[in-house]
Motif scaffolding. Structure first.
Motif, PDB file in Angstrom:
ATOM      1  N   TYR A 137       0.844  -1.193   0.000  1.00 43.66           N
ATOM      2  CA  TYR A 137       0.000   0.000   0.000  1.00 43.66           C
ATOM      3  C   TYR A 137       0.882   1.246   0.000  1.00 43.66           C
ATOM      4  O   TYR A 137       2.083   1.189   0.287  1.00 43.66           O
ATOM      5  N   ILE A 138       0.261   2.386  -0.324  1.00 47.27           N
ATOM      6  CA  ILE A 138       0.944   3.669  -0.156  1.00 47.27           C
ATOM      7  C   ILE A 138      -0.018   4.610   0.578  1.00 47.27           C
ATOM      8  O   ILE A 138      -1.226   4.586   0.342  1.00 47.27           O
ATOM      9  N   PRO A 139       0.498   5.427   1.484  1.00 42.75           N
ATOM     10  CA  PRO A 139      -0.365   6.377   2.202  1.00 42.75           C
ATOM     11  C   PRO A 139      -0.788   7.517   1.284  1.00 42.75           C
ATOM     12  O   PRO A 139      -0.010   8.012   0.472  1.00 42.75           O
ATOM     13  N   PHE A 140      -2.037   7.904   1.436  1.00 47.07           N
ATOM     14  CA  PHE A 140      -2.614   8.931   0.574  1.00 47.07           C
ATOM     15  C   PHE A 140      -3.510   9.831   1.423  1.00 47.07           C
ATOM     16  O   PHE A 140      -4.409   9.349   2.116  1.00 47.07           O
ATOM     17  N   GLU A 141      -3.239  11.108   1.384  1.00 46.00           N
ATOM     18  CA  GLU A 141      -4.037  12.052   2.169  1.00 46.00           C
ATOM     19  C   GLU A 141      -5.192  12.571   1.324  1.00 46.00           C
ATOM     20  O   GLU A 141      -5.002  13.081   0.224  1.00 46.00           O
ATOM     21  N   TYR A 142      -6.402  12.440   1.887  1.00 46.46           N
ATOM     22  CA  TYR A 142      -7.605  12.886   1.186  1.00 46.46           C
ATOM     23  C   TYR A 142      -8.497  13.619   2.175  1.00 46.46           C
ATOM     24  O   TYR A 142      -8.935  13.057   3.176  1.00 46.46           O
ATOM     25  N   GLU A 143      -8.717  14.886   1.912  1.00 45.82           N
ATOM     26  CA  GLU A 143      -9.549  15.745   2.761  1.00 45.82           C
ATOM     27  C   GLU A 143      -9.141  15.665   4.235  1.00 45.82           C
ATOM     28  O   GLU A 143      -9.967  15.523   5.126  1.00 45.82           O
ATOM     29  N   TYR A 192      -2.430  -1.599  -3.768  1.00 46.84           N
ATOM     30  CA  TYR A 192      -2.006  -1.544  -5.163  1.00 46.84           C
ATOM     31  C   TYR A 192      -2.932  -2.348  -6.074  1.00 46.84           C
ATOM     32  O   TYR A 192      -3.429  -3.412  -5.703  1.00 46.84           O
ATOM     33  N   GLY A 193      -3.120  -1.820  -7.265  1.00 48.43           N
ATOM     34  CA  GLY A 193      -3.795  -2.562  -8.323  1.00 48.43           C
ATOM     35  C   GLY A 193      -2.830  -2.962  -9.414  1.00 48.43           C
ATOM     36  O   GLY A 193      -3.084  -3.892 -10.166  1.00 48.43           O
ATOM     37  N   ILE A 194      -1.701  -2.233  -9.513  1.00 51.65           N
ATOM     38  CA  ILE A 194      -0.657  -2.552 -10.489  1.00 51.65           C
ATOM     39  C   ILE A 194       0.690  -2.504  -9.787  1.00 51.65           C
ATOM     40  O   ILE A 194       1.023  -1.508  -9.141  1.00 51.65           O
ATOM     41  N   LYS A 195       1.467  -3.578  -9.910  1.00 52.35           N
ATOM     42  CA  LYS A 195       2.828  -3.627  -9.372  1.00 52.35           C
ATOM     43  C   LYS A 195       3.794  -3.955 -10.495  1.00 52.35           C
ATOM     44  O   LYS A 195       3.418  -4.470 -11.547  1.00 52.35           O
ATOM     45  N   ASN A 196       5.055  -3.648 -10.268  1.00 53.95           N
ATOM     46  CA  ASN A 196       6.104  -3.886 -11.264  1.00 53.95           C
ATOM     47  C   ASN A 196       6.181  -5.344 -11.688  1.00 53.95           C
ATOM     48  O   ASN A 196       5.981  -6.246 -10.866  1.00 53.95           O
ATOM     49  N   PRO A 197       6.503  -5.581 -12.978  1.00 57.93           N
ATOM     50  CA  PRO A 197       6.852  -6.956 -13.352  1.00 57.93           C
ATOM     51  C   PRO A 197       8.197  -7.327 -12.736  1.00 57.93           C
ATOM     52  O   PRO A 197       9.000  -6.458 -12.409  1.00 57.93           O
TER      53      PRO A 197
END
Length: 419
Positions: A102-108, A116-121
């Protein structure tokens, strides 16, 4: 002789007194019992009269828990973590094969851990060569690498597995075979003990939050009554344009010496949230993005038309009222991350279906992937040997190296990279 008569008289008087006391005590006992019965009847009638109130009290807890769960699932890419709900995904980074989940994301003003929905090959593996041969060897870039070799599926991410949280529980209320209308596109494993789907996360969240919310003994009229709660079971069903919740929570209220005079049991709610459609949209965008380096996950989203409609035919995945955007380099901007500074977040907002009066928001993280260099080759020579360029003597060779980035970083209006 008189002494004996006196004794008899005394015994008679004492008997009369005892009989009077007995009669009085018996009367008082009956009066007290009658008052107790009347009080119990009064309490029973009062509780029965308030049954709708108590049912609505619990119903309010169910609705609040459902709304909170839907919002958090949307903000976190369909994932709830173990610090948020019992049975949630472990927050520990060490358990994720990619290293971070996961990555932290600030929203309001609030920070959410977006999965994640897409990760590196995995570059350097059997199916993903290292740079500069990435993504699929000595071949020019094409939009469908599976035409080269079927092993090149997911050339631009999500190998060895897809990190995007599946929507439905394989054994849940949306299981295949019930009807095409409720069948999901993505399911978790067949293991009945796993808790890896959005459906199960939401069910556990509703159960946990409702149990902690329901405190009937806090109501003054029920403070001295015997109240017990049975085992709670929540079932979530994803419809085409709504989320349906049904819940069983046996609540028994005992009044005085009487058995349970009220049982609050079945509860439910419906929210007009197109989570099934949004998840299907994001799933198809991910599938296109990890297999086609020319695919722009935002600009090309309106053209993706291989989602299923209720009749089983193909339909546009992006529904009217839905908006897609991408926030680039999230961690680089917010300073909340120790890794993944250049990762992006895809944001889907549904303006046609509101939650608490606001558009429903679904976000998913995209790991920054390396750009691919197009093979410098103009034409193929004859015979058994391949040549990058075939020219005549004194003919000039114009070489224009072109790079494409799966995340559209530094792309110009022509679609390839400037730098």
């Amino acid at each position: 002789m008189r002494s004996k008569k006196t004794q008899v008289t005394m015994f008679i008087i004492m008997g009369i007194v005892l009989l009077f006391v007995f009669v009085v005590l018996f009367y008082l006992k009956n009066v007290i019992q009658q008052e107790s019965i009347e009080q119990n009847i009064e309490d029973i009638n009062r509780v029965l009269g308030e049954q709708g109130k108590y049912h609505q009290y619990v119903q309010g807890c169910v609705e609040q828990a459902t709304k909170e769960g839907l919002f958090m699932l949307g903000m976190q890419g369909g994932t709830l973590y173990d610090y948020q709900v019992n049975g949630g995904k472990a927050i520990s980074k060490s358990i994720d094969p990619y290293g971070i989940s996961y990555i932290p994301f600030e929203y309001e003003g609030e920070v959410y851990n977006v999965s994640y929905g897409i990760k590196n090959p995995e570059l350097g593996s059997e199916f993903h060569p290292v740079i500069p041969f990435y993504p699929y060897g000595l071949t020019k870039l094409i939009s469908n690498p599976k035409l080269i070799n079927r092993y090149f599926k997911n050339s631009y991410g999500n190998y060895p597995r897809n990190p995007f949280t599946p929507l439905c529980n394989f054994h849940g209320t949306n299981k295949r075979g019930i009807s095409e209308a409720v069948a999901c596109e993505t399911y978790d494993s067949r293991n009945v003990n796993d808790l890896n789907s959005i459906q199960e996360y939401l069910e556990r969240y509703i159960e946990n939050k409702t149990m902690s919310c329901v405190r009937l003994k806090d109501l003054p009229e029920l403070s001295d009554m015997d109240i017990t709660k049975g085992n709670i079971t929540a079932n979530v069903t994803f419809g085409e344009n709504h989320v349906l919740v049904s819940m069983i929570l046996p609540i028994h209220i005992k009044v005085g010496s009487y058995n349970s005079v009220i049982q609050l049991n079945n509860f439910g709610t419906v929210y007009s949230v197109r989570l099934k459609k949004i998840h299907e949209l994001v799933s198809h965008l991910i599938e296109n993005d990890v297999n086609n380096i020319f695919f722009n996950i935002v600009n090309d989203a309106p053209a993706v038309n291989d989602c299923k409609d209720i009749t089983g035919g193909n339909a546009l995945c992006l529904k009217p009222g839905m908006d897609i955007s991408k926030i680039s380099n999230v961690c680089f901007e917010n300073g909340l991350c120790t890794v993944g500074e250049y990762d992006d977040i895809l944001v889907v907002k549904d303006y046609d279906n509101l939650l608490d009066g606001l558009p429903y928001v679904f976000t998913v993280a995209i790991q920054n992937r390396p750009p691919a260099l197009d093979l410098i080759r103009k034409e193929v020579g004859t015979g058994s040997f391949y040549f990058d360029y075939v020219v005549s003597v004194d003919e000039k060779i114009m070489i224009e190296p072109i790079g494409f980035d799966p995340d559209e970083d530094q792309h110009n209006f022509n679609g390839f990279m400037d730098d």
